[in-house]
Design an enzyme around this catalytic site. Structure first.
Site, PDB file in Angstrom:
ATOM      1  N   ARG A 202       0.836  -1.191   0.000  1.00 20.87           N
ATOM      2  CA  ARG A 202       0.000   0.000   0.000  1.00 20.87           C
ATOM      3  C   ARG A 202       0.872   1.244   0.000  1.00 20.87           C
ATOM      4  NH1 ARG A 202      -4.991   0.138   4.083  1.00 20.87           N
ATOM      5  NH2 ARG A 202      -3.480   0.377   5.747  1.00 20.87           N
TER       6      ARG A 202
ATOM      7  N   ASP B 249     -10.045   5.014  13.374  1.00 21.22           N
ATOM      8  CA  ASP B 249      -8.750   4.488  12.932  1.00 21.22           C
ATOM      9  C   ASP B 249      -8.720   4.317  11.413  1.00 21.22           C
ATOM     10  OD1 ASP B 249     -10.676   2.450  13.919  1.00 21.22           O
ATOM     11  OD2 ASP B 249      -9.323   1.069  12.915  1.00 21.22           O
TER      12      ASP B 249
HETATM   13  P1  AMP Z   1      -9.451  -2.952   9.998  1.00 19.27           P
HETATM   14  O1  AMP Z   1     -10.821  -3.494  10.252  1.00 19.27           O
HETATM   15  O2  AMP Z   1      -8.747  -3.568   8.851  1.00 19.27           O
HETATM   16  O3  AMP Z   1      -9.428  -1.466   9.966  1.00 19.27           O
HETATM   17  O4  AMP Z   1      -8.575  -3.402  11.273  1.00 19.27           O
HETATM   18  C1  AMP Z   1      -8.874  -3.027  12.592  1.00 19.27           C
HETATM   19  C2  AMP Z   1      -7.744  -3.449  13.491  1.00 19.27           C
HETATM   20  O5  AMP Z   1      -7.635  -4.882  13.518  1.00 19.27           O
HETATM   21  C3  AMP Z   1      -6.372  -2.966  13.065  1.00 19.27           C
HETATM   22  O6  AMP Z   1      -5.637  -2.710  14.224  1.00 19.27           O
HETATM   23  C4  AMP Z   1      -5.807  -4.143  12.303  1.00 19.27           C
HETATM   24  O7  AMP Z   1      -4.403  -4.129  12.267  1.00 19.27           O
HETATM   25  C5  AMP Z   1      -6.338  -5.300  13.131  1.00 19.27           C
HETATM   26  N1  AMP Z   1      -6.437  -6.545  12.353  1.00 19.27           N
HETATM   27  C6  AMP Z   1      -7.312  -6.825  11.359  1.00 19.27           C
HETATM   28  N2  AMP Z   1      -7.112  -8.074  10.890  1.00 19.27           N
HETATM   29  C7  AMP Z   1      -6.088  -8.609  11.578  1.00 19.27           C
HETATM   30  C8  AMP Z   1      -5.398  -9.869  11.571  1.00 19.27           C
HETATM   31  N3  AMP Z   1      -5.738 -10.848  10.729  1.00 19.27           N
HETATM   32  N4  AMP Z   1      -4.379 -10.034  12.440  1.00 19.27           N
HETATM   33  C9  AMP Z   1      -4.032  -9.067  13.304  1.00 19.27           C
HETATM   34  N5  AMP Z   1      -4.636  -7.880  13.374  1.00 19.27           N
HETATM   35  C10 AMP Z   1      -5.655  -7.628  12.523  1.00 19.27           C
HETATM   36 MG    MG Z   2      -8.159  -0.109   9.612  1.00 19.99          MG
END
Ligand code: AMP
Ligand code: MG
Length: 478
Positions: free
Chosen positions: A168, A244
Protein backbone atom coordinates in the site's frame (compact mmCIF):
# COMPACT_ATOMS: atom_id res chain seq x y z
CA UNK A 1 14.20 5.19 -12.31
CA UNK A 2 15.70 3.08 -9.61
CA UNK A 3 15.00 1.55 -6.25
CA UNK A 4 13.45 2.80 -3.06
CA UNK A 5 14.84 6.01 -1.60
CA UNK A 6 13.82 5.75 2.02
CA UNK A 7 13.85 8.56 4.53
CA UNK A 8 11.50 7.50 7.28
CA UNK A 9 10.66 10.52 9.37
CA UNK A 10 8.07 8.53 11.35
CA UNK A 11 10.85 6.35 12.78
CA UNK A 12 12.35 9.47 14.34
CA UNK A 13 9.22 10.11 16.44
CA UNK A 14 8.95 9.09 20.12
CA UNK A 15 8.93 5.35 20.62
CA UNK A 16 5.45 5.23 22.14
CA UNK A 17 4.07 5.77 18.65
CA UNK A 18 5.39 2.57 17.05
CA UNK A 19 7.33 -0.66 17.41
CA UNK A 20 10.25 -1.54 15.20
CA UNK A 21 10.01 -5.02 13.77
CA UNK A 22 10.60 -6.76 10.46
CA UNK A 23 7.86 -8.41 8.44
CA UNK A 24 7.52 -12.16 9.10
CA UNK A 25 8.88 -14.12 6.16
CA UNK A 26 6.42 -16.10 4.03
CA UNK A 27 6.85 -19.48 2.40
CA UNK A 28 6.55 -19.00 -1.34
CA UNK A 29 5.94 -15.43 -2.46
CA UNK A 30 4.59 -14.93 -5.96
CA UNK A 31 3.67 -11.65 -7.63
CA UNK A 32 -0.04 -11.68 -8.48
CA UNK A 33 -0.53 -8.15 -9.72
CA UNK A 34 1.82 -5.21 -10.16
CA UNK A 35 0.72 -1.63 -10.77
CA UNK A 36 3.23 -0.64 -13.44
CA UNK A 37 1.90 2.89 -13.88
CA UNK A 38 2.17 3.60 -10.17
CA UNK A 39 5.63 2.01 -9.98
CA UNK A 40 6.76 4.34 -12.72
CA UNK A 41 5.24 7.40 -10.97
CA UNK A 42 7.17 6.43 -7.87
CA UNK A 43 10.40 6.13 -9.84
CA UNK A 44 10.71 2.41 -9.17
CA UNK A 45 11.91 -0.16 -11.64
CA UNK A 46 12.33 -3.89 -11.86
CA UNK A 47 14.96 -4.68 -9.21
CA UNK A 48 12.74 -2.95 -6.61
CA UNK A 49 9.58 -4.69 -7.73
CA UNK A 50 10.06 -8.30 -6.77
CA UNK A 51 7.88 -10.77 -4.88
CA UNK A 52 10.73 -11.14 -2.39
CA UNK A 53 10.63 -7.47 -1.49
CA UNK A 54 6.84 -7.11 -1.59
CA UNK A 55 6.38 -10.12 0.68
CA UNK A 56 8.84 -8.79 3.22
CA UNK A 57 11.19 -11.75 2.69
CA UNK A 58 13.91 -9.35 1.63
CA UNK A 59 14.24 -5.82 2.98
CA UNK A 60 15.22 -3.18 0.45
CA UNK A 61 18.18 -1.04 1.42
CA UNK A 62 17.31 1.73 3.83
CA UNK A 63 14.06 0.17 5.00
CA UNK A 64 13.20 0.74 8.67
CA UNK A 65 10.25 -1.57 9.18
CA UNK A 66 7.88 -0.64 11.98
CA UNK A 67 4.30 -1.16 13.10
CA UNK A 68 2.44 2.02 13.99
CA UNK A 69 0.46 2.34 17.20
CA UNK A 70 -2.99 3.84 17.08
CA UNK A 71 -6.31 3.76 18.83
CA UNK A 72 -9.77 4.18 17.45
CA UNK A 73 -13.47 4.30 17.99
CA UNK A 74 -14.86 1.21 16.28
CA UNK A 75 -18.62 1.54 15.81
CA UNK A 76 -18.50 4.13 18.58
CA UNK A 77 -16.42 2.10 21.06
CA UNK A 78 -12.90 3.12 21.97
CA UNK A 79 -10.15 0.53 21.54
CA UNK A 80 -6.37 0.45 21.56
CA UNK A 81 -5.26 -0.85 18.17
CA UNK A 82 -2.22 -0.41 15.97
CA UNK A 83 -0.90 -2.13 12.87
CA UNK A 84 -1.90 -5.67 13.78
CA UNK A 85 -0.98 -7.07 10.39
CA UNK A 86 1.02 -4.41 8.63
CA UNK A 87 4.44 -2.84 8.70
CA UNK A 88 5.63 0.42 7.28
CA UNK A 89 8.70 -0.39 5.20
CA UNK A 90 9.59 3.25 5.06
CA UNK A 91 8.84 6.64 3.56
CA UNK A 92 9.95 6.71 -0.06
CA UNK A 93 10.98 9.96 -1.73
CA UNK A 94 9.64 10.10 -5.27
CA UNK A 95 11.46 11.70 -8.21
CA UNK A 96 8.89 14.53 -8.20
CA UNK A 97 9.61 15.31 -4.57
CA UNK A 98 6.76 13.59 -2.74
CA UNK A 99 7.13 11.55 0.41
CA UNK A 100 4.99 8.41 0.47
CA UNK A 101 4.56 5.55 2.92
CA UNK A 102 5.27 2.08 1.57
CA UNK A 103 3.37 -0.36 3.72
CA UNK A 104 3.03 -4.13 3.59
CA UNK A 105 -0.45 -5.19 4.67
CA UNK A 106 -0.74 -8.82 5.77
CA UNK A 107 2.91 -8.98 6.80
CA UNK A 108 2.58 -11.01 10.01
CA UNK A 109 1.99 -10.59 13.70
CA UNK A 110 2.99 -7.48 15.63
CA UNK A 111 2.64 -6.37 19.26
CA UNK A 112 -0.73 -4.89 18.19
CA UNK A 113 -2.17 -8.08 16.70
CA UNK A 114 -4.30 -9.03 19.73
CA UNK A 115 -5.84 -12.39 18.79
CA UNK A 116 -5.33 -11.90 15.02
CA UNK A 117 -2.94 -13.93 12.91
CA UNK A 118 -1.31 -10.91 11.29
CA UNK A 119 -2.18 -12.18 7.85
CA UNK A 120 -4.54 -11.29 5.02
CA UNK A 121 -6.37 -13.34 2.44
CA UNK A 122 -5.97 -12.92 -1.31
CA UNK A 123 -9.60 -11.95 -2.03
CA UNK A 124 -9.73 -8.94 0.30
CA UNK A 125 -6.29 -7.70 -0.80
CA UNK A 126 -7.29 -7.89 -4.47
CA UNK A 127 -10.49 -6.12 -3.50
CA UNK A 128 -8.53 -3.27 -1.92
CA UNK A 129 -6.26 -3.10 -4.96
CA UNK A 130 -9.20 -2.88 -7.34
CA UNK A 131 -11.34 -0.42 -5.42
CA UNK A 132 -8.48 1.89 -4.43
CA UNK A 133 -7.26 2.08 -8.02
CA UNK A 134 -10.83 2.74 -9.20
CA UNK A 135 -11.11 5.49 -6.61
CA UNK A 136 -7.91 7.09 -7.82
CA UNK A 137 -9.11 6.98 -11.41
CA UNK A 138 -12.33 8.67 -10.29
CA UNK A 139 -10.20 11.55 -9.05
CA UNK A 140 -10.87 10.86 -5.36
CA UNK A 141 -8.01 11.00 -2.84
CA UNK A 142 -7.05 7.51 -1.74
CA UNK A 143 -4.23 5.27 -0.66
CA UNK A 144 -2.89 3.41 -3.68
CA UNK A 145 -2.02 -0.20 -4.38
CA UNK A 146 1.37 -1.01 -5.83
CA UNK A 147 1.15 -4.79 -5.82
CA UNK A 148 -0.41 -7.91 -4.41
CA UNK A 149 1.72 -10.97 -3.72
CA UNK A 150 0.45 -14.40 -2.84
CA UNK A 151 2.32 -15.80 0.16
CA UNK A 152 2.02 -19.48 -0.70
CA UNK A 153 0.52 -19.93 2.75
CA UNK A 154 -3.01 -20.63 3.84
CA UNK A 155 -4.92 -18.33 6.16
CA UNK A 156 -7.78 -19.66 8.19
CA UNK A 157 -10.96 -17.61 8.13
CA UNK A 158 -14.43 -19.17 7.96
CA UNK A 159 -12.57 -21.56 5.63
CA UNK A 160 -8.94 -21.96 4.52
CA UNK A 161 -8.01 -19.24 2.04
CA UNK A 162 -4.91 -18.37 0.05
CA UNK A 163 -2.81 -15.78 1.89
CA UNK A 164 -1.58 -12.51 0.35
CA UNK A 165 0.13 -9.22 1.07
CA UNK A 166 -0.88 -5.86 -0.34
CA UNK A 167 1.76 -3.20 -0.95
CA UNK A 168 0.00 0.00 0.00
CA UNK A 169 1.21 3.47 -0.89
CA UNK A 170 -0.11 6.42 1.08
CA UNK A 171 0.59 10.11 1.68
CA UNK A 172 0.86 8.80 5.24
CA UNK A 173 -0.87 6.35 7.52
CA UNK A 174 -1.54 8.92 10.24
CA UNK A 175 -5.09 8.46 11.37
CA UNK A 176 -7.45 10.31 13.69
CA UNK A 177 -6.78 7.27 15.86
CA UNK A 178 -3.02 7.96 15.86
CA UNK A 179 -3.73 11.21 17.70
CA UNK A 180 -6.18 9.40 19.97
CA UNK A 181 -3.42 6.93 20.83
CA UNK A 182 -0.93 9.67 21.72
CA UNK A 183 -3.57 11.49 23.76
CA UNK A 184 -4.62 8.30 25.58
CA UNK A 185 -0.99 7.56 26.46
CA UNK A 186 -0.90 10.94 28.17
CA UNK A 187 2.46 11.38 26.45
CA UNK A 188 2.51 15.09 25.82
CA UNK A 189 5.89 15.18 24.00
CA UNK A 190 4.72 12.37 21.71
CA UNK A 191 1.49 14.21 20.94
CA UNK A 192 3.45 17.37 20.21
CA UNK A 193 5.92 15.52 17.99
CA UNK A 194 3.10 13.79 16.12
CA UNK A 195 1.46 17.16 15.52
CA UNK A 196 4.68 18.59 14.09
CA UNK A 197 5.11 15.49 11.92
CA UNK A 198 1.53 15.65 10.61
CA UNK A 199 1.81 19.37 9.91
CA UNK A 200 5.05 18.91 7.99
CA UNK A 201 3.49 16.22 5.84
CA UNK A 202 -0.07 17.41 5.38
CA UNK A 203 -0.49 21.05 6.27
CA UNK A 204 2.89 22.81 6.12
CA UNK A 205 1.14 26.14 5.67
CA UNK A 206 -0.53 25.63 9.08
CA UNK A 207 2.73 25.08 10.97
CA UNK A 208 3.53 28.77 11.27
CA UNK A 209 0.12 29.90 12.46
CA UNK A 210 -0.64 31.07 16.00
CA UNK A 211 -2.34 27.77 16.87
CA UNK A 212 -0.96 24.97 14.73
CA UNK A 213 -3.09 22.28 16.40
CA UNK A 214 -6.25 24.19 15.61
CA UNK A 215 -5.01 24.79 12.08
CA UNK A 216 -4.40 21.06 11.60
CA UNK A 217 -7.92 20.34 12.84
CA UNK A 218 -9.36 22.84 10.35
CA UNK A 219 -7.25 21.50 7.49
CA UNK A 220 -8.35 17.95 8.28
CA UNK A 221 -11.99 19.02 8.48
CA UNK A 222 -11.77 20.63 5.06
CA UNK A 223 -10.14 17.57 3.52
CA UNK A 224 -12.61 15.17 5.05
CA UNK A 225 -15.56 17.34 4.01
CA UNK A 226 -14.33 17.25 0.42
CA UNK A 227 -13.54 13.55 0.57
CA UNK A 228 -16.91 12.44 1.89
CA UNK A 229 -18.68 14.75 -0.60
CA UNK A 230 -16.70 13.10 -3.40
CA UNK A 231 -17.59 9.64 -2.13
CA UNK A 232 -21.23 10.63 -2.22
CA UNK A 233 -20.87 11.93 -5.74
CA UNK A 234 -20.04 8.42 -6.92
CA UNK A 235 -22.35 6.53 -4.56
CA UNK A 236 -19.54 5.13 -2.43
CA UNK A 237 -20.20 3.70 1.00
CA UNK A 238 -17.03 3.26 3.03
CA UNK A 239 -18.62 0.80 5.42
CA UNK A 240 -16.22 1.13 8.40
CA UNK A 241 -15.69 4.81 9.11
CA UNK A 242 -14.07 4.11 12.45
CA UNK A 243 -11.68 6.80 13.65
CA UNK A 244 -8.75 4.49 12.93
CA UNK A 245 -9.91 4.38 9.32
CA UNK A 246 -9.92 8.15 8.85
CA UNK A 247 -6.69 9.75 7.70
CA UNK A 248 -5.22 13.16 8.44
CA UNK A 249 -4.06 13.32 4.80
CA UNK A 250 -7.66 13.21 3.54
CA UNK A 251 -7.09 10.01 1.62
CA UNK A 252 -9.62 7.19 1.64
CA UNK A 253 -8.15 4.27 3.58
CA UNK A 254 -9.07 0.68 4.41
CA UNK A 255 -11.28 -0.89 1.84
CA UNK A 256 -13.04 -3.56 3.82
CA UNK A 257 -16.78 -3.94 3.48
CA UNK A 258 -17.07 -0.92 1.20
CA UNK A 259 -19.31 -0.77 -1.85
CA UNK A 260 -20.61 1.45 -4.62
CA UNK A 261 -24.37 1.64 -4.80
CA UNK A 262 -26.28 0.40 -7.80
CA UNK A 263 -29.91 1.45 -7.23
CA UNK A 264 -30.01 4.65 -5.22
CA UNK A 265 -31.03 4.13 -1.62
CA UNK A 266 -30.00 6.86 0.84
CA UNK A 267 -30.06 4.35 3.70
CA UNK A 268 -27.94 1.76 1.90
CA UNK A 269 -25.66 -0.31 4.13
CA UNK A 270 -23.52 -3.16 2.84
CA UNK A 271 -21.26 -4.06 5.71
CA UNK A 272 -22.38 -7.29 7.29
CA UNK A 273 -21.17 -6.05 10.66
CA UNK A 274 -22.97 -2.68 10.53
CA UNK A 275 -26.29 -3.83 11.90
CA UNK A 276 -27.44 -0.44 13.16
CA UNK A 277 -26.71 1.38 9.90
CA UNK A 278 -24.18 3.65 11.62
CA UNK A 279 -22.19 3.91 8.39
CA UNK A 280 -25.13 4.04 5.96
CA UNK A 281 -24.67 6.11 2.78
CA UNK A 282 -26.43 9.29 3.95
CA UNK A 283 -24.96 9.03 7.45
CA UNK A 284 -21.37 9.45 6.26
CA UNK A 285 -21.12 13.23 6.76
CA UNK A 286 -22.57 12.92 10.25
CA UNK A 287 -20.02 10.23 11.10
CA UNK A 288 -17.17 12.23 9.60
CA UNK A 289 -18.18 15.10 11.88
CA UNK A 290 -18.35 12.74 14.89
CA UNK A 291 -14.88 11.40 14.10
CA UNK A 292 -13.46 14.90 13.76
CA UNK A 293 -14.80 15.75 17.21
CA UNK A 294 -12.67 12.83 18.44
CA UNK A 295 -9.67 14.42 16.68
CA UNK A 296 -10.45 17.76 18.32
CA UNK A 297 -10.57 16.07 21.74
CA UNK A 298 -7.20 14.44 21.19
CA UNK A 299 -5.69 17.77 20.13
CA UNK A 300 -7.12 19.78 23.04
CA UNK A 301 -3.93 19.91 25.15
CA UNK A 302 -2.08 21.35 22.14
CA UNK A 303 -4.76 23.89 21.25
CA UNK A 304 -4.36 25.87 24.48
CA UNK A 305 -2.74 25.17 27.83
CA UNK A 306 -5.96 26.30 29.50
CA UNK A 307 -8.45 23.52 28.97
CA UNK A 308 -11.55 25.74 29.02
CA UNK A 309 -10.10 27.98 26.38
CA UNK A 310 -9.04 25.00 24.27
CA UNK A 311 -12.57 23.62 24.41
CA UNK A 312 -14.12 26.90 23.30
CA UNK A 313 -11.71 27.19 20.38
CA UNK A 314 -12.13 23.55 19.34
CA UNK A 315 -15.90 23.86 19.52
CA UNK A 316 -15.90 26.96 17.35
CA UNK A 317 -13.87 25.12 14.75
CA UNK A 318 -15.74 21.85 14.81
CA UNK A 319 -19.14 23.55 14.49
CA UNK A 320 -18.12 24.68 11.05
CA UNK A 321 -18.08 21.16 9.69
CA UNK A 322 -21.72 20.96 8.50
CA UNK A 323 -21.28 24.16 6.49
CA UNK A 324 -17.93 22.99 5.10
CA UNK A 325 -19.52 19.73 4.08
CA UNK A 326 -22.49 21.40 2.43
CA UNK A 327 -20.15 23.61 0.39
CA UNK A 328 -18.11 20.61 -0.67
CA UNK A 329 -21.24 18.61 -1.48
CA UNK A 330 -22.69 21.43 -3.57
CA UNK A 331 -19.38 21.76 -5.38
CA UNK A 332 -19.46 18.07 -6.34
CA UNK A 333 -23.11 17.99 -7.39
CA UNK A 334 -23.08 21.29 -9.26
CA UNK A 335 -20.32 19.81 -11.37
CA UNK A 336 -22.37 16.65 -11.87
CA UNK A 337 -25.24 18.79 -13.19
CA UNK A 338 -22.94 20.91 -15.36
CA UNK A 339 -23.54 24.11 -13.39
CA UNK A 340 -20.83 26.76 -13.21
CA UNK A 341 -22.41 29.46 -11.09
CA UNK A 342 -24.04 29.04 -7.68
CA UNK A 343 -27.72 29.67 -7.08
CA UNK A 344 -29.64 29.50 -3.84
CA UNK A 345 -31.92 26.73 -5.06
CA UNK A 346 -29.16 24.38 -6.21
CA UNK A 347 -29.40 22.11 -3.20
CA UNK A 348 -33.13 21.64 -3.84
CA UNK A 349 -32.44 20.90 -7.49
CA UNK A 350 -29.95 18.16 -6.64
CA UNK A 351 -32.30 16.77 -4.03
CA UNK A 352 -35.13 16.65 -6.57
CA UNK A 353 -33.00 14.40 -8.72
CA UNK A 354 -31.89 12.25 -5.80
CA UNK A 355 -35.49 11.87 -4.65
CA UNK A 356 -36.66 10.80 -8.09
CA UNK A 357 -33.88 8.18 -8.10
CA UNK A 358 -34.70 7.01 -4.60
CA UNK A 359 -38.43 6.80 -5.35
CA UNK A 360 -37.87 4.73 -8.47
CA UNK A 361 -34.81 2.77 -7.34
CA UNK A 362 -32.93 4.14 -10.35
CA UNK A 363 -29.30 3.23 -10.86
CA UNK A 364 -27.17 6.02 -9.34
CA UNK A 365 -24.24 5.90 -11.76
CA UNK A 366 -26.26 5.31 -14.90
CA UNK A 367 -28.80 8.03 -14.13
CA UNK A 368 -26.12 10.70 -13.77
CA UNK A 369 -24.29 9.35 -16.79
CA UNK A 370 -27.49 9.44 -18.83
CA UNK A 371 -27.71 13.18 -18.17
CA UNK A 372 -24.15 13.46 -19.45
CA UNK A 373 -24.58 11.27 -22.50
CA UNK A 374 -27.79 13.00 -23.48
CA UNK A 375 -29.66 9.73 -23.46
CA UNK A 376 -33.37 9.70 -22.94
CA UNK A 377 -33.96 10.29 -19.28
CA UNK A 378 -35.09 8.53 -17.10
CA UNK A 379 -33.25 5.35 -17.90
CA UNK A 380 -36.54 3.48 -17.37
CA UNK A 381 -39.30 5.26 -19.38
CA UNK A 382 -41.89 4.06 -16.87
CA UNK A 383 -40.41 6.52 -14.41
CA UNK A 384 -41.14 9.62 -16.49
CA UNK A 385 -43.53 11.10 -13.95
CA UNK A 386 -40.89 10.93 -11.22
CA UNK A 387 -38.15 12.63 -13.27
CA UNK A 388 -40.19 15.09 -15.37
CA UNK A 389 -40.21 17.98 -12.88
CA UNK A 390 -36.48 17.65 -12.24
CA UNK A 391 -35.64 17.58 -15.94
CA UNK A 392 -37.66 20.73 -16.52
CA UNK A 393 -36.11 22.50 -13.52
CA UNK A 394 -32.61 21.46 -14.62
CA UNK A 395 -33.12 22.75 -18.16
CA UNK A 396 -34.43 26.06 -16.78
CA UNK A 397 -31.52 26.30 -14.36
CA UNK A 398 -28.98 25.72 -17.14
CA UNK A 399 -30.73 28.31 -19.27
CA UNK A 400 -30.35 30.89 -16.50
CA UNK A 401 -26.59 30.64 -16.92
CA UNK A 402 -26.89 30.72 -20.67
CA UNK A 403 -26.20 27.01 -21.06
CA UNK A 404 -27.87 23.88 -22.31
CA UNK A 405 -27.18 20.25 -21.51
CA UNK A 406 -25.65 19.91 -24.97
CA UNK A 407 -23.23 22.74 -24.46
CA UNK A 408 -22.03 21.57 -21.05
CA UNK A 409 -21.73 17.97 -22.23
CA UNK A 410 -17.92 17.74 -22.02
CA UNK A 411 -18.08 18.88 -18.42
CA UNK A 412 -20.90 16.45 -17.63
CA UNK A 413 -18.96 13.58 -19.14
CA UNK A 414 -15.93 14.44 -17.02
CA UNK A 415 -17.94 14.66 -13.79
CA UNK A 416 -20.15 11.59 -14.14
CA UNK A 417 -18.35 8.26 -14.46
CA UNK A 418 -19.75 5.54 -16.66
CA UNK A 419 -17.95 2.76 -14.83
CA UNK A 420 -17.70 2.08 -11.12
CA UNK A 421 -16.56 -1.18 -9.52
CA UNK A 422 -19.98 -2.72 -9.23
CA UNK A 423 -20.21 -5.06 -6.35
CA UNK A 424 -21.48 -8.09 -8.22
CA UNK A 425 -18.63 -7.78 -10.74
CA UNK A 426 -16.08 -7.37 -7.96
CA UNK A 427 -17.38 -10.48 -6.22
CA UNK A 428 -17.35 -12.47 -9.46
CA UNK A 429 -13.80 -11.38 -10.28
CA UNK A 430 -12.50 -12.16 -6.80
CA UNK A 431 -14.18 -15.56 -6.81
CA UNK A 432 -12.45 -16.42 -10.08
CA UNK A 433 -9.11 -15.08 -8.82
CA UNK A 434 -9.32 -17.26 -5.74
CA UNK A 435 -9.75 -20.21 -8.07
CA UNK A 436 -6.58 -19.17 -9.92
CA UNK A 437 -8.09 -17.35 -12.92
CA UNK A 438 -6.96 -13.72 -12.78
CA UNK A 439 -8.31 -12.64 -16.17
CA UNK A 440 -11.70 -11.33 -14.96
CA UNK A 441 -9.88 -9.35 -12.25
CA UNK A 442 -7.47 -7.83 -14.77
CA UNK A 443 -10.32 -6.96 -17.14
CA UNK A 444 -12.24 -5.30 -14.33
CA UNK A 445 -9.19 -3.32 -13.16
CA UNK A 446 -8.69 -2.11 -16.73
CA UNK A 447 -12.32 -1.02 -17.02
CA UNK A 448 -12.63 0.74 -13.64
CA UNK A 449 -9.40 2.66 -14.15
CA UNK A 450 -10.82 4.49 -17.18
CA UNK A 451 -14.20 5.36 -15.67
CA UNK A 452 -14.98 8.46 -17.73
CA UNK A 453 -14.06 7.11 -21.15
CA UNK A 454 -15.73 3.75 -21.63
CA UNK A 455 -15.03 1.80 -24.77
CA UNK A 456 -17.63 -0.12 -26.69
CA UNK A 457 -16.52 -3.41 -25.21
CA UNK A 458 -16.98 -2.02 -21.70
CA UNK A 459 -20.76 -2.18 -21.98
CA UNK A 460 -21.02 -5.18 -19.68
CA UNK A 461 -19.30 -3.29 -16.86
CA UNK A 462 -22.01 -0.63 -16.99
CA UNK A 463 -24.97 -2.90 -16.38
CA UNK A 464 -26.57 -2.96 -12.95
CA UNK A 465 -26.81 -6.43 -11.41
CA UNK A 466 -29.72 -8.64 -12.35
CA UNK A 467 -31.83 -9.47 -9.29
CA UNK A 468 -30.08 -12.81 -8.82
CA UNK A 469 -26.64 -11.12 -9.09
CA UNK A 470 -27.29 -8.52 -6.41
CA UNK A 471 -24.83 -8.59 -3.52
CA UNK A 472 -26.61 -7.98 -0.23
CA UNK A 473 -23.64 -7.67 2.10
CA UNK A 474 -19.91 -7.26 1.98
CA UNK A 475 -17.60 -8.64 4.57
CA UNK A 476 -14.51 -7.34 6.28
CA UNK A 477 -12.86 -10.52 5.11
CA UNK A 478 -10.00 -10.02 7.52
P1 AMP B 1 -9.45 -2.95 10.00
O1 AMP B 1 -10.82 -3.49 10.25
O2 AMP B 1 -8.75 -3.57 8.85
O3 AMP B 1 -9.43 -1.47 9.97
O4 AMP B 1 -8.58 -3.40 11.27
C1 AMP B 1 -8.87 -3.03 12.59
C2 AMP B 1 -7.74 -3.45 13.49
O5 AMP B 1 -7.64 -4.88 13.52
C3 AMP B 1 -6.37 -2.97 13.06
O6 AMP B 1 -5.64 -2.71 14.22
C4 AMP B 1 -5.81 -4.14 12.30
O7 AMP B 1 -4.40 -4.13 12.27
C5 AMP B 1 -6.34 -5.30 13.13
N1 AMP B 1 -6.44 -6.54 12.35
C6 AMP B 1 -7.31 -6.82 11.36
N2 AMP B 1 -7.11 -8.07 10.89
C7 AMP B 1 -6.09 -8.61 11.58
C8 AMP B 1 -5.40 -9.87 11.57
N3 AMP B 1 -5.74 -10.85 10.73
N4 AMP B 1 -4.38 -10.03 12.44
C9 AMP B 1 -4.03 -9.07 13.30
N5 AMP B 1 -4.64 -7.88 13.37
C10 AMP B 1 -5.65 -7.63 12.52
MG1 MG C 1 -8.16 -0.11 9.61
Amino acid sequence: MGGFRFDTSYARLPESLFTRLPPEPVRAPRLVVLNEALASDLGLDRPALTADIFSGNRLPEGATPLAQAYAGHQFGHFARLGDGRAVLLGEHLTPDGRRVDIQLKGSGRTPYSRSGDGRAALGPMLREYLVSEAMHALGIPTTRSLAVVATGETVLRDRPLPGAILVRVAASHIRVGTFQHAAAEGDRPALQALLAHALARHAPEAADTARPALALLMATMEKQARLVAQWMGVGFIHGVMNTDNMTISGETIDYGPCAFMDAFDPGAVFSSIDRGGRYAFMNQPVIAHWNLVRLAEALLPLIDSEEDKAIVLANEAIQRFPALFEDAWLHVFRAKLGLSAAEAGDKDLVEMFLKAMADTGADYTNSFRALAEGQPMPVDPRDEAAFGPFLAAWAARLEREGATADRVRPRLLAANPAIIPRNHLVEQALGRAEGGDLQPFRDLVAAVTRPFAPRLEDARFRLPPRPEERVQATFCGT
